[in-house]
Design a protein around this motif. Structure first.
Motif, PDB file in Angstrom:
ATOM      1  N   SER A  88       0.822  -1.200   0.000  1.00  6.45           N
ATOM      2  CA  SER A  88       0.000   0.000   0.000  1.00  6.45           C
ATOM      3  C   SER A  88       0.858   1.253   0.000  1.00  6.45           C
ATOM      4  N   ALA A  89       1.967   1.220   0.740  1.00  5.97           N
ATOM      5  CA  ALA A  89       2.867   2.374   0.767  1.00  5.97           C
ATOM      6  C   ALA A  89       3.504   2.573  -0.595  1.00  5.97           C
ATOM      7  N   ALA A  90       3.886   1.458  -1.222  1.00  2.00           N
ATOM      8  CA  ALA A  90       4.498   1.556  -2.546  1.00  2.00           C
ATOM      9  C   ALA A  90       3.506   2.084  -3.560  1.00  2.00           C
ATOM     10  N   ALA A  91       2.227   1.725  -3.390  1.00  2.00           N
ATOM     11  CA  ALA A  91       1.204   2.188  -4.321  1.00  2.00           C
ATOM     12  C   ALA A  91       1.081   3.708  -4.267  1.00  2.00           C
ATOM     13  N   GLU A  92       1.217   4.283  -3.062  1.00  4.38           N
ATOM     14  CA  GLU A  92       1.117   5.729  -2.928  1.00  4.38           C
ATOM     15  C   GLU A  92       2.279   6.439  -3.591  1.00  4.38           C
ATOM     16  N   THR A  93       3.466   5.833  -3.531  1.00  7.41           N
ATOM     17  CA  THR A  93       4.646   6.501  -4.078  1.00  7.41           C
ATOM     18  C   THR A  93       4.861   6.190  -5.549  1.00  7.41           C
ATOM     19  N   ALA A  94       4.094   5.248  -6.098  1.00 10.14           N
ATOM     20  CA  ALA A  94       4.242   4.904  -7.505  1.00 10.14           C
ATOM     21  C   ALA A  94       3.863   6.105  -8.375  1.00 10.14           C
ATOM     22  N   VAL A  95       4.473   6.198  -9.538  1.00 10.03           N
ATOM     23  CA  VAL A  95       4.191   7.301 -10.457  1.00 10.03           C
ATOM     24  C   VAL A  95       2.776   7.149 -11.008  1.00 10.03           C
ATOM     25  N   CYS A  96       1.996   8.218 -10.900  1.00  9.53           N
ATOM     26  CA  CYS A  96       0.612   8.198 -11.379  1.00  9.53           C
ATOM     27  C   CYS A  96       0.569   8.416 -12.892  1.00  9.53           C
ATOM     28  N   GLU A  97      -0.360   7.747 -13.527  1.00 12.15           N
ATOM     29  CA  GLU A  97      -0.617   8.003 -14.942  1.00 12.15           C
ATOM     30  C   GLU A  97      -1.766   9.000 -15.018  1.00 12.15           C
ATOM     31  N   LEU A  98      -1.466  10.206 -15.410  1.00 14.45           N
ATOM     32  CA  LEU A  98      -2.455  11.277 -15.403  1.00 14.45           C
ATOM     33  C   LEU A  98      -3.475  11.133 -16.524  1.00 14.45           C
ATOM     34  N   THR A  99      -4.712  11.426 -16.197  1.00 20.28           N
ATOM     35  CA  THR A  99      -5.800  11.483 -17.173  1.00 20.28           C
ATOM     36  C   THR A  99      -6.145  12.951 -17.388  1.00 20.28           C
ATOM     37  N   VAL A 100      -6.222  13.378 -18.627  1.00 18.25           N
ATOM     38  CA  VAL A 100      -6.481  14.782 -18.934  1.00 18.25           C
ATOM     39  C   VAL A 100      -7.959  14.973 -19.267  1.00 18.25           C
ATOM     40  N   ALA A 101      -8.614  15.864 -18.526  1.00 15.30           N
ATOM     41  CA  ALA A 101     -10.024  16.183 -18.753  1.00 15.30           C
ATOM     42  C   ALA A 101     -10.143  17.225 -19.859  1.00 15.30           C
ATOM     43  N   PRO A 102     -11.343  17.389 -20.431  1.00 14.84           N
ATOM     44  CA  PRO A 102     -11.538  18.386 -21.487  1.00 14.84           C
ATOM     45  C   PRO A 102     -11.127  19.804 -21.074  1.00 14.84           C
ATOM     46  N   SER A 103     -11.216  20.119 -19.791  1.00 18.72           N
ATOM     47  CA  SER A 103     -10.846  21.456 -19.318  1.00 18.72           C
ATOM     48  C   SER A 103      -9.343  21.672 -19.323  1.00 18.72           C
ATOM     49  N   GLY A 104      -8.581  20.595 -19.486  1.00 19.23           N
ATOM     50  CA  GLY A 104      -7.128  20.700 -19.423  1.00 19.23           C
ATOM     51  C   GLY A 104      -6.564  20.248 -18.088  1.00 19.23           C
ATOM     52  N   LEU A 105      -7.443  20.040 -17.107  1.00 19.84           N
ATOM     53  CA  LEU A 105      -7.007  19.540 -15.802  1.00 19.84           C
ATOM     54  C   LEU A 105      -6.628  18.065 -15.918  1.00 19.84           C
ATOM     55  N   ALA A 106      -5.443  17.721 -15.413  1.00 19.72           N
ATOM     56  CA  ALA A 106      -5.010  16.326 -15.401  1.00 19.72           C
ATOM     57  C   ALA A 106      -5.058  15.825 -13.959  1.00 19.72           C
ATOM     58  N   PHE A 107      -5.441  14.573 -13.785  1.00 18.95           N
ATOM     59  CA  PHE A 107      -5.596  14.032 -12.437  1.00 18.95           C
ATOM     60  C   PHE A 107      -5.215  12.560 -12.390  1.00 18.95           C
ATOM     61  N   CYS A 108      -4.877  12.117 -11.196  1.00 18.14           N
ATOM     62  CA  CYS A 108      -4.573  10.713 -10.965  1.00 18.14           C
ATOM     63  C   CYS A 108      -4.857  10.400  -9.504  1.00 18.14           C
ATOM     64  N   ASP A 109      -5.628   9.363  -9.243  1.00 17.24           N
ATOM     65  CA  ASP A 109      -5.942   8.963  -7.876  1.00 17.24           C
ATOM     66  C   ASP A 109      -4.870   8.026  -7.339  1.00 17.24           C
ATOM     67  N   LYS A 110      -4.159   8.476  -6.298  1.00 20.32           N
ATOM     68  CA  LYS A 110      -3.191   7.623  -5.615  1.00 20.32           C
ATOM     69  C   LYS A 110      -3.892   6.704  -4.625  1.00 20.32           C
ATOM     70  N   VAL A 111      -4.898   7.266  -3.951  1.00 17.49           N
ATOM     71  CA  VAL A 111      -5.722   6.495  -3.024  1.00 17.49           C
ATOM     72  C   VAL A 111      -7.172   6.916  -3.247  1.00 17.49           C
ATOM     73  N   VAL A 112      -8.048   5.948  -3.518  1.00 18.29           N
ATOM     74  CA  VAL A 112      -9.470   6.248  -3.673  1.00 18.29           C
ATOM     75  C   VAL A 112     -10.105   6.207  -2.287  1.00 18.29           C
ATOM     76  N   GLY A 113     -10.761   7.298  -1.918  1.00 16.80           N
ATOM     77  CA  GLY A 113     -11.368   7.373  -0.596  1.00 16.80           C
ATOM     78  C   GLY A 113     -12.552   6.440  -0.442  1.00 16.80           C
ATOM     79  N   THR A 114     -12.999   6.306   0.779  1.00 13.01           N
ATOM     80  CA  THR A 114     -14.151   5.443   1.090  1.00 13.01           C
ATOM     81  C   THR A 114     -15.290   6.237   1.710  1.00 13.01           C
ATOM     82  N   GLY A 115     -15.048   7.538   1.964  1.00 13.65           N
ATOM     83  CA  GLY A 115     -16.077   8.372   2.577  1.00 13.65           C
ATOM     84  C   GLY A 115     -16.946   9.050   1.531  1.00 13.65           C
ATOM     85  N   PRO A 116     -17.804   9.958   1.970  1.00 17.72           N
ATOM     86  CA  PRO A 116     -18.697  10.669   1.043  1.00 17.72           C
ATOM     87  C   PRO A 116     -17.960  11.697   0.200  1.00 17.72           C
TER      88      PRO A 116
END
Length: 220
Positions: A88-116
């Motif tokens: 799990s620790a290694a997963a957080e430090t792994a290089v994220c593959e960014l996804t680019v949205a139409p607005s130009g914002l790029a994002f990558c989830d290192k940890v997906v939350g479980t809350g609201p």
């Protein structure tokens, strides 16, 4: 029978560490020599003796073989626990593959939350580290020891933050407990005005692409 006395060193696992401004949109304070940006929105071996397990007396609690087996078993057991925690620790430090949205914002989830997820207008808390594209850190709430509190989706923070946490335009909303990397083009950050400017230089130069590691904690 002569008494049996022997000592056995034990292992003490070291704690393993892994590597991981208020962002109000507009005016920026050069806080104490640029320590924070505030943006308002309008735009085991040791030389010392090691502890030992000593067994003395005519009726030893453990025989030599049993004690040695216990010692090694204890060490390997702790090592196994530490190794199991690494994925799990290694997963957080792994290089994220960014996804680019139409607005130009790029994002990558290192940890997906479980809350609201956050609701527009809700007061929320988030930790973050802000970096220039060069990798230079210009601000960190972790260094201040206190997360940022703000109302999401109402322009209190830069556009890339509202979209990056609340979601929309191809970006999924963050869930509480989640950690996400955001890459903001200038138009979703500080644009051509930059931030923290003074004396002929800026903490965030005009036209900067910004990187944020954001941890969405939840409601404030």
């Amino acid at each position: 029978m002569s008494s049996l006395a022997f000592s056995l060193g034990y292992c003490i696992p070291r704690k393993l560490r892994t590597s991981s401004s208020r962002l109000f949109a507009g005016t920026v304070n050069n806080i104490a020599a640029e320590s924070r940006i505030k943006v308002l929105s309008h735009c085991h071996e040791s030389s010392s003796p090691q502890p030992v397990l000593q067994l003395n007396g005519d009726s030893p609690l453990l025989g030599r073989r049993e004690a040695i087996g216990f010692g090694f078993g204890f060490c390997f057991g702790l090592l196994d626990v530490l190794l199991q925690a690494q994925p799990s620790a290694a997963a957080e430090t792994a290089v994220c593959e960014l996804t680019v949205a139409p607005s130009g914002l790029a994002f990558c989830d290192k940890v997906v939350g479980t809350g609201p997820e956050a609701v527009k207008g809700q007061l929320i808390k988030a930790h973050y580290v802000g970096k220039l594209e060069s990798g230079k850190v210009f601000d960190s709430s972790y260094n201040r020891g206190k997360p940022l509190s703000f109302r999401i989706g109402v322009g209190e923070v830069i556009k890339g933050w509202d979209q990056g946490i609340l979601g929309g335009d191809g970006v999924p909303p963050m869930l509480a407990g989640g950690k996400r990397t955001l890459k903001l083009p200038p138009e979703l950050g500080y644009g051509m005005r930059g931030a923290g400017c003074g004396g002929g230089s800026c903490i965030i130069p005009p036209g900067s692409v910004l990187l944020f590691d954001v941890e969405f904690i939840g409601k404030a």
